[in-house]
Design an enzyme around this catalytic site. Structure first.
Site, short mmCIF file in Angstrom:
data_model
loop_
_atom_site.label_atom_id
_atom_site.label_comp_id
_atom_site.label_asym_id
_atom_site.label_seq_id
_atom_site.Cartn_x
_atom_site.Cartn_y
_atom_site.Cartn_z
N CYS A 264 0.87 -4.13 2.64
CA CYS A 264 -0.22 -4.85 1.98
C CYS A 264 0.27 -6.05 1.15
O CYS A 264 -0.28 -7.15 1.24
CB CYS A 264 -1.04 -3.90 1.12
N HIS A 312 -2.62 -1.26 -4.23
CA HIS A 312 -3.02 -1.86 -2.95
C HIS A 312 -3.60 -3.24 -3.21
O HIS A 312 -4.21 -3.49 -4.25
CB HIS A 312 -4.04 -0.99 -2.24
N HIS A 324 -6.55 -7.15 5.08
CA HIS A 324 -5.47 -6.37 4.44
C HIS A 324 -4.71 -5.56 5.48
O HIS A 324 -5.14 -5.41 6.63
CB HIS A 324 -6.06 -5.46 3.36
#
Length: 351
Positions: A264, A312, A324
Site C-alpha cells: 500500500c 493502510h 490502493h
C-alpha cells in the site's frame, strides 16, 4: 467515527472455520453433542474485515522494522568508514607519540628522578610529563590530538556495537511481523476457500469495495493490465493518479517496491515520486508528510489513511473512490471508499 484505535496488532490464535455444503456460508459446529447456529453473512464479513485490519497493521509494522533495520545497517556502514579513517590517522600519529612517551620514560628529555620513579611505563610517563608541564607546546598539541582521536575511536567502537545490535533486533522484528501477517492472510483465504463465488463476494464486499466505473476505464486485464483515469485532477495530482491507474491489476506483496508488485505505502510513494514529490516509505511517516485534510475536503491525489497507526493508505481519485494495494489475495484496484473504508478512515494529507 472512531478516528483512532489502540495501535499495534498482536498475534492471536483463531479457530479454523470449515464449510460442509455449498449454499451455507459457514458450517454448523458441534461440541459435546450441542449444535450451534451457523454464523451469519455479517459475522463472516466482520471476521474477514478484522483479519484485513490485523494484516494491515502487521504489514506496516514489517515495513517500519525493515526501514529501521536498513537505516541501522547504513549507519553502521558509515560508522565503520569513519572508524577506519580514525584508525589510519591514529596509526600515522602513533610513531611520534611513542617517541615522546619513550623519551619521557627514559629521562632523555626529562631528568626528574621523582618523576621517573613514579612512572609505571612510557604512556604513564607521558601523561605525567604533560600534567607537570614538561612538554613543549608542540608536544602538548601532538599528545592532545592523539588523545582526541583515540577517544573518538573508542566512541565509534561502542556506537558500532550498539548499532549492530539494533540492526539485528529490527531484522528480527521484521521477520516476526511478516510471519504473523502471512498467517492472517492464510486464515482469511481458508475462510474464503470454503465459500461459493456468491458467498465470497458477499463476505468481501466491504473490504474489496469494487470499481464503480466513471473514474477509469480498463485497458486490459491480468497483472499488467492498467487502466485510464478520466477524472478532473490536474498538475502533480494528475501525474500521481495516472501512475496509480497504470498499476491497476499489478500484484501485491508485503514490502514490495515495484515496478510491477507493490504494497500500500510503496504504491502511493511511487505515484507521487512520478510527480516529483518525495514521500517517506511507511504509512506511519507518510501521514505527517503533507497538509492534513478532512474527509469532507478530500481532493484527487490526496493520501487517505485507515486503521490505527495508521496502517493502510490509498490514493484518493475523486467521486468517493481510491486506488490502493491491500493484500496478497487482491491486485491493485480502484475501490469505493464507502461504506467500509470510509468507516475505517483515520486521516488524509495533501502532499
Amino acid at each position: 467515527m472512531d478516528q483512532r484505535r489502540e495501535r499495534g496488532a498482536h498475534r492471536r490464535t483463531f479457530a479454523t472455520v470449515g464449510f460442509i455444503a455449498a449454499g451455507a456460508l459457514l458450517a454448523s459446529t458441534a461440541v459435546t453433542g450441542t449444535a450451534f447456529a451457523d454464523p451469519s453473512a455479517d459475522d463472516v464479513r466482520s471476521r474477514i474485515e478484522k483479519l484485513q485490519e490485523e494484516y494491515a497493521g502487521l504489514a506496516e509494522a514489517y515495513n517500519q522494522a525493515k526501514e529501521d533495520h536498513d537505516a541501522a545497517k547504513s549507519k553502521l556502514s558509515d560508522i565503520r568508514d569513519e572508524r577506519k579513517k580514525v584508525q589510519e590517522k591514529l596509526e600515522d600519529m602513533q610513531s611520534g607519540v611513542r617517541e615522546l612517551a619513550t623519551a619521557a620514560y627514559s629521562g632523555s628529555d626529562y631528568g626528574s628522578v621523582p618523576f621517573l620513579a613514579s612512572s609505571s611505563g612510557p604512556e604513564d610517563a607521558l601523561a605525567q610529563a604533560s600534567d607537570l608541564g614538561y612538554l613543549s607546546q608542540s608536544q602538548q598539541d601532538k599528545l592532545g590530538n592523539y588523545t582526541e582521536e583515540k577517544d573518538k575511536l573508542d566512541k565509534l567502537e561502542a556506537e558500532a556495537d550498539d548499532t549492530a545490535d539494533e540492526a539485528k533486533e529490527k531484522l528480527k522484528e521484521s521477520k516476526e511481523a511478516k510471519s504473523d501477517a502471512e498467517e492472517k492472510i492464510a486464515e482469511q483465504e481458508e475462510i474464503l476457500d470454503g465459500l461459493t463465488e456468491d458467498e465470497r463476494a458477499e463476505a468481501t464486499e466491504g473490504v474489496d469495495g469494487g470499481s464503480s466505473g466513471g473514474g477509469s476505464s480498463s485497458s486490459g486485464g491480468g497483472s499488467t493490465g492498467g487502466a485510464s483515469y478520466n477524472g478532473s485532477a490536474s498538475g502533480n495530482a494528475r501525474t500521481a493518479i495516472d501512475f496509480a491507474y497504470a498499476q491497476i491489476g499489478d500484484s501485491y506483496s508485503l514490502g514490495a517496491n515495484g515496478p510491477d508488485v507493490w504494497d500500500c505505502s510503496s504504491l502511493v510513494q511511487a505515484a507521487w515520486r512520478e510527480a516529483g514529490v518525495s514521500l517517506p516509505r511507511t504509512t506511519y511517516d507518510q501521514i505527517n508528510a503533507g497538509t492534513s485534510v478532512s474527509y469532507d475536503n478530500l481532493q484527487p491525489g490526496d493520501l487517505v489513511f485507515f486503521y490505527s497507526g495508521p496502517s493502510h493508505v490509498g490514493l484518493y481519485v475523486g467521486d468517493g473512490k481510491m486506488v490502493h494495494a491491500s493484500n496478497p489475495s487482491k491486485p491493485v484496484a480502484e475501490v469505493q471508499m464507502s461504506p467500509y473504508w470510509s468507516g475505517q478512515f483515520t486521516g488524509a494529507i495533501r502532499p
